[in-house]
Scaffold this active site. Sequence first.
Site, PDB file in Angstrom:
ATOM      1  N   LYS A  49      15.106   6.859  11.068  1.00 32.73           N
ATOM      2  CA  LYS A  49      14.055   6.500  12.059  1.00 32.73           C
ATOM      3  C   LYS A  49      15.013   5.936  13.182  1.00 32.73           C
ATOM      4  O   LYS A  49      15.592   4.999  13.141  1.00 32.73           O
ATOM      5  CB  LYS A  49      13.303   5.578  11.762  1.00 32.73           C
ATOM      6  CG  LYS A  49      12.078   5.040  12.473  1.00 32.73           C
ATOM      7  CD  LYS A  49      10.952   4.073  11.626  1.00 32.73           C
ATOM      8  CE  LYS A  49       9.812   3.959  12.596  1.00 32.73           C
ATOM      9  NZ  LYS A  49       8.887   3.125  11.535  1.00 32.73           N
TER      10      LYS A  49
ATOM     11  N   SER B 234       4.409   5.102  12.321  1.00 33.40           N
ATOM     12  CA  SER B 234       5.386   5.322  13.438  1.00 33.40           C
ATOM     13  C   SER B 234       6.891   6.179  12.909  1.00 33.40           C
ATOM     14  O   SER B 234       7.631   6.563  13.718  1.00 33.40           O
ATOM     15  CB  SER B 234       6.004   4.008  13.910  1.00 33.40           C
ATOM     16  OG  SER B 234       6.482   3.151  12.815  1.00 33.40           O
TER      17      SER B 234
ATOM     18  N   SER C  91       3.149   3.014   8.290  1.00 33.75           N
ATOM     19  CA  SER C  91       4.132   3.720   9.173  1.00 33.75           C
ATOM     20  C   SER C  91       5.202   4.550   8.045  1.00 33.75           C
ATOM     21  O   SER C  91       6.055   5.325   8.687  1.00 33.75           O
ATOM     22  CB  SER C  91       4.985   2.882  10.035  1.00 33.75           C
ATOM     23  OG  SER C  91       4.281   2.450  10.900  1.00 33.75           O
TER      24      SER C  91
END
Length: 468
Positions: free
Chosen positions: A67, A142, A166
């Site tokens: 990420k 996210s 997330s």
Amino acid sequence: QVTCVEVVEAYVERIREVNPLINAVVKDRFEEALQEAQQVDKLLSEGPGDDYLEEKFPFLGVPFTVKEAFSLHGMPNTSGLVNRRNLIATLDATVVSRLKQAGAIPLGVTNCSELCMWYESSNRVYGRTNNPYDLQKIVGGSSGGEGGVLAAACSVIGVGSDVGGSIRMPAFFNGVFGHKPTTGVVPNDGQFPNARGVRTSFLCTGPMCRYAEDLEPMLRVMAGPGVDKLKLDEKVSLEKIKFHCMDHDGGSVFVSPVDKEILQAQKKVVEHLESELGVQVQRVAIHKMKYSFQIWSAMMSSKDSDGQEAQLFTDLLGDHGKPVWPLWELMKWLVGMSSHTLPAIALGLTEKVMKLNPGGNAKLVSMGKSLQAEMEALLGPDGVLLYPSHPTTAPRHNSPICMPFNFAYTAIFNVLGLPVTQCPLGLSSEGLPLGVQLVAASYNDHLTLAVARYLEKAFGGWVLPGKV
């Protein structure tokens, strides 16, 4: 049977083929990855012995993605914030460094929502990521780029983080596995924004992958010495687990009702456990879950034990510059002049409103603490709760702004500090992934991981997009 170079080349080729459609990998390091693969092949040919290598490098030559909110040396680390767009990481986040030391090879970084605080991965730096099962649908957030890249078979394993769901929302929307560990086991260092104050107890870094069996070895490497807090070496007897099941949060007015197909999938799991394992799945109705969103919001903005205030989202948006005025940003956004996304501006406005009711917030924080005690008592040393991952399957792009609080289904477990594994359960009639959250008491991650491995065998786990 295959060289590491061949493996990395296959994944690079796959990303080049699929990424123009899904926009999940926002910056690659293919050349470096291929050089690292050559070094792995050289090491294998000079062979100090497979047993030695397996112990020292459990992920030798395995491609992975990260990420973008985590620092990976030489890669951008903007978290989708325009005024960080030229920032390049000079170090590796702790978990990234541990995976590299275990022999894994990073292919690149993946998209997230602006400042990691929204459940659609779209920002003004990289644009929007599309769901591989339906390009009109979101990947979640996210860690959305990570969910999409794994689902599309562009990566083997991935690094995500989770303060409100997330890891688990993207894993659910993209039909892969994601694990939010017990709080405080895996280090959060090296990600932006990192948690401060009370939020250090809610933010969790964890593994995401296509196959359930990869969760545990990843967790061991990512946790490092912290893994001693968990009981990963304990053998789990599934027949001895006390299973509980809850179909919905009790009907919060802020959250959509749970889709029929999600309920049906969970019901099939219950029936399977009862018929195959001979266990009795206990239906429970935990009244306080109805206030999940309010409890999460209040606990996220509460002071820590030292009286330190939670960091303001508007300060983070400014990133060491001037603090952002959300109302002014909204005006600018309406005429196309803001460098921020609408969800980020809305969150800034919500934060201002939350500060107006300190008395109400204190009540909600104490409700959260009593819910935590209730859950720990219910689950005990051998309990697992089945709970929906989200009220709906992956929604259309931009529609989360109309149902902004649906993430409460995952968020509540962050403030309770409990370990949760998101487990895929095949596809809906529309071809979108279904799934369920498996929740255990603190430090009982081994229970949810064992149940995830079992359900993968029973329900098929990850399904290649476009296969149907």
